[in-house]
Design a protein around this motif. Structure first.
Motif, PDB file in Angstrom:
ATOM      1  N   GLU A   1       0.831  -1.194   0.000  1.00  0.00           N
ATOM      2  CA  GLU A   1       0.000   0.000   0.000  1.00  0.00           C
ATOM      3  C   GLU A   1       0.876   1.258   0.000  1.00  0.00           C
ATOM      4  N   SER A   2       0.348   2.329  -0.581  1.00  0.00           N
ATOM      5  CA  SER A   2       1.049   3.609  -0.585  1.00  0.00           C
ATOM      6  C   SER A   2       0.046   4.732  -0.745  1.00  0.00           C
TER       7      SER A   2
ATOM      8  N   SER B   1      -8.139  15.587   0.786  1.00  0.00           N
ATOM      9  CA  SER B   1      -8.271  14.336   0.034  1.00  0.00           C
ATOM     10  C   SER B   1      -6.936  13.619  -0.056  1.00  0.00           C
ATOM     11  N   LEU B   2      -7.014  12.315  -0.174  1.00  0.00           N
ATOM     12  CA  LEU B   2      -5.863  11.468  -0.453  1.00  0.00           C
ATOM     13  C   LEU B   2      -6.315  10.338  -1.357  1.00  0.00           C
ATOM     14  N   ARG B   3      -5.382   9.813  -2.140  1.00  0.00           N
ATOM     15  CA  ARG B   3      -5.654   8.640  -2.971  1.00  0.00           C
ATOM     16  C   ARG B   3      -4.651   7.558  -2.617  1.00  0.00           C
ATOM     17  N   LEU B   4      -5.153   6.463  -2.087  1.00  0.00           N
ATOM     18  CA  LEU B   4      -4.309   5.344  -1.715  1.00  0.00           C
ATOM     19  C   LEU B   4      -4.206   4.368  -2.876  1.00  0.00           C
ATOM     20  N   SER B   5      -3.051   3.739  -2.987  1.00  0.00           N
ATOM     21  CA  SER B   5      -2.822   2.730  -4.010  1.00  0.00           C
ATOM     22  C   SER B   5      -2.411   1.414  -3.362  1.00  0.00           C
ATOM     23  N   CYS B   6      -2.782   0.344  -4.019  1.00  0.00           N
ATOM     24  CA  CYS B   6      -2.447  -1.004  -3.555  1.00  0.00           C
ATOM     25  C   CYS B   6      -1.983  -1.788  -4.773  1.00  0.00           C
ATOM     26  N   VAL B   7      -0.717  -2.122  -4.799  1.00  0.00           N
ATOM     27  CA  VAL B   7      -0.164  -2.877  -5.921  1.00  0.00           C
ATOM     28  C   VAL B   7       0.036  -4.322  -5.492  1.00  0.00           C
ATOM     29  N   VAL B   8      -0.462  -5.216  -6.319  1.00  0.00           N
ATOM     30  CA  VAL B   8      -0.445  -6.644  -5.997  1.00  0.00           C
ATOM     31  C   VAL B   8       0.517  -7.372  -6.926  1.00  0.00           C
ATOM     32  N   SER B   9       1.351  -8.196  -6.355  1.00  0.00           N
ATOM     33  CA  SER B   9       2.347  -8.909  -7.151  1.00  0.00           C
ATOM     34  C   SER B   9       1.857 -10.306  -7.520  1.00  0.00           C
TER      35      SER B   9
ATOM     36  N   ALA C   1      -5.803   6.483  10.567  1.00  0.00           N
ATOM     37  CA  ALA C   1      -5.562   5.049  10.767  1.00  0.00           C
ATOM     38  C   ALA C   1      -4.454   4.599   9.828  1.00  0.00           C
ATOM     39  N   VAL C   2      -4.012   3.375  10.023  1.00  0.00           N
ATOM     40  CA  VAL C   2      -3.185   2.712   9.024  1.00  0.00           C
ATOM     41  C   VAL C   2      -4.134   1.962   8.104  1.00  0.00           C
ATOM     42  N   TYR C   3      -3.988   2.192   6.818  1.00  0.00           N
ATOM     43  CA  TYR C   3      -4.865   1.587   5.819  1.00  0.00           C
ATOM     44  C   TYR C   3      -4.156   0.426   5.127  1.00  0.00           C
ATOM     45  N   TYR C   4      -4.892  -0.666   4.961  1.00  0.00           N
ATOM     46  CA  TYR C   4      -4.383  -1.879   4.356  1.00  0.00           C
ATOM     47  C   TYR C   4      -5.309  -2.332   3.233  1.00  0.00           C
ATOM     48  N   CYS C   5      -4.763  -3.101   2.309  1.00  0.00           N
ATOM     49  CA  CYS C   5      -5.603  -3.748   1.313  1.00  0.00           C
ATOM     50  C   CYS C   5      -5.356  -5.244   1.360  1.00  0.00           C
ATOM     51  N   ASN C   6      -6.318  -5.984   0.852  1.00  0.00           N
ATOM     52  CA  ASN C   6      -6.185  -7.425   0.745  1.00  0.00           C
ATOM     53  C   ASN C   6      -7.186  -7.912  -0.276  1.00  0.00           C
ATOM     54  N   GLY C   7      -7.033  -9.156  -0.694  1.00  0.00           N
ATOM     55  CA  GLY C   7      -7.895  -9.696  -1.723  1.00  0.00           C
ATOM     56  C   GLY C   7      -8.413 -11.064  -1.369  1.00  0.00           C
ATOM     57  N   ALA C   8      -9.515 -11.427  -1.984  1.00  0.00           N
ATOM     58  CA  ALA C   8     -10.126 -12.725  -1.745  1.00  0.00           C
ATOM     59  C   ALA C   8     -10.882 -13.144  -2.997  1.00  0.00           C
ATOM     60  N   PHE C   9     -11.231 -14.414  -3.066  1.00  0.00           N
ATOM     61  CA  PHE C   9     -11.969 -14.898  -4.227  1.00  0.00           C
ATOM     62  C   PHE C   9     -13.426 -14.463  -4.196  1.00  0.00           C
ATOM     63  N   ASP C  10     -13.936 -14.074  -3.018  1.00  0.00           N
ATOM     64  CA  ASP C  10     -15.328 -13.655  -2.960  1.00  0.00           C
ATOM     65  C   ASP C  10     -15.476 -12.445  -2.049  1.00  0.00           C
ATOM     66  N   MET C  11     -16.514 -11.674  -2.273  1.00  0.00           N
ATOM     67  CA  MET C  11     -16.765 -10.447  -1.517  1.00  0.00           C
ATOM     68  C   MET C  11     -17.081 -10.747  -0.051  1.00  0.00           C
ATOM     69  N   ALA C  12     -17.733 -11.855   0.213  1.00  0.00           N
ATOM     70  CA  ALA C  12     -18.123 -12.175   1.585  1.00  0.00           C
ATOM     71  C   ALA C  12     -16.891 -12.309   2.491  1.00  0.00           C
TER      72      ALA C  12
ATOM     73  N   TRP D   1      -0.877  -9.595   6.251  1.00  0.00           N
ATOM     74  CA  TRP D   1      -1.164  -8.276   5.690  1.00  0.00           C
ATOM     75  C   TRP D   1       0.122  -7.617   5.187  1.00  0.00           C
ATOM     76  N   GLY D   2      -0.054  -6.654   4.307  1.00  0.00           N
ATOM     77  CA  GLY D   2       1.071  -5.852   3.854  1.00  0.00           C
ATOM     78  C   GLY D   2       1.451  -4.824   4.904  1.00  0.00           C
ATOM     79  N   PRO D   3       2.361  -3.926   4.578  1.00  0.00           N
ATOM     80  CA  PRO D   3       2.862  -2.957   5.549  1.00  0.00           C
ATOM     81  C   PRO D   3       1.852  -1.865   5.896  1.00  0.00           C
ATOM     82  N   GLY D   4       0.872  -1.630   5.034  1.00  0.00           N
ATOM     83  CA  GLY D   4      -0.092  -0.569   5.272  1.00  0.00           C
ATOM     84  C   GLY D   4       0.484   0.794   4.971  1.00  0.00           C
ATOM     85  N   THR D   5      -0.392   1.789   4.955  1.00  0.00           N
ATOM     86  CA  THR D   5       0.041   3.173   4.749  1.00  0.00           C
ATOM     87  C   THR D   5      -0.705   4.052   5.746  1.00  0.00           C
ATOM     88  N   GLN D   6       0.048   4.936   6.411  1.00  0.00           N
ATOM     89  CA  GLN D   6      -0.529   5.755   7.468  1.00  0.00           C
ATOM     90  C   GLN D   6      -1.262   6.954   6.887  1.00  0.00           C
TER      91      GLN D   6
END
Length: 124
Positions: free
Chosen positions: A6-7, A17-25, A92-103, A114-119
């Motif tokens: 995250e960044s 305003s801020l725009r956070l990005s999450c890059v997935v490898s 807060a510290v903001y994080y992203c993550n992914g899953a195969f389903d929304m639930a 989790w990744g490192p997050g972004t403050q």
């Protein structure tokens, strides 16, 4: 879960305003629904927003509806969180993550890592 970095966080005044990005490898990024989460000291990590793998449906936690927008670019293997009209309680510290389903994204406890997050810090 997905390996993500995250960044985009920073210090902003209330109303800003801020725009956070999450890059997935992962080459298979496009099959994952993606979510944003946040955590403050002493509190559990909480759900903020989620978007389907195709980017056609999104969900938001009530306190951010109308202010935050989640999006994704499958070609770039990235997800974004546009945050407008920020409030001090968004700090807060903001994080992203992914899953195969929304639930699965609805509960941060479903993810063992989790990744490192972004403050994000919003001053009043």
């Amino acid at each position: 879960q997905v390996p993500a970095v995250e960044s985009g966080g920073g210090l902003v005044q209330a109303g800003g305003s801020l725009r956070l990005s999450c890059v997935v490898s992962l080459q298979t990024f496009s099959v994952y629904a993606m979510g944003w989460f946040r955590q403050t000291p002493g509190k559990e990590r909480e759900f903020v927003a989620a978007i389907t793998s195709r980017g056609d449906i999104s969900y938001y936690e009530d306190s951010v509806k109308g202010r935050f927008t989640i999006s994704r670019d499958n070609a770039e293997k990235a997800a974004y969180l546009q945050m407008n009209n920020l409030k001090p309680e968004d700090t807060a510290v903001y994080y992203c993550n992914g899953a195969f389903d929304m639930a699965t994204l609805a509960s941060p406890g479903n993810f063992p890592s989790w990744g490192p997050g972004t403050q994000v810090t919003v001053s009043s």
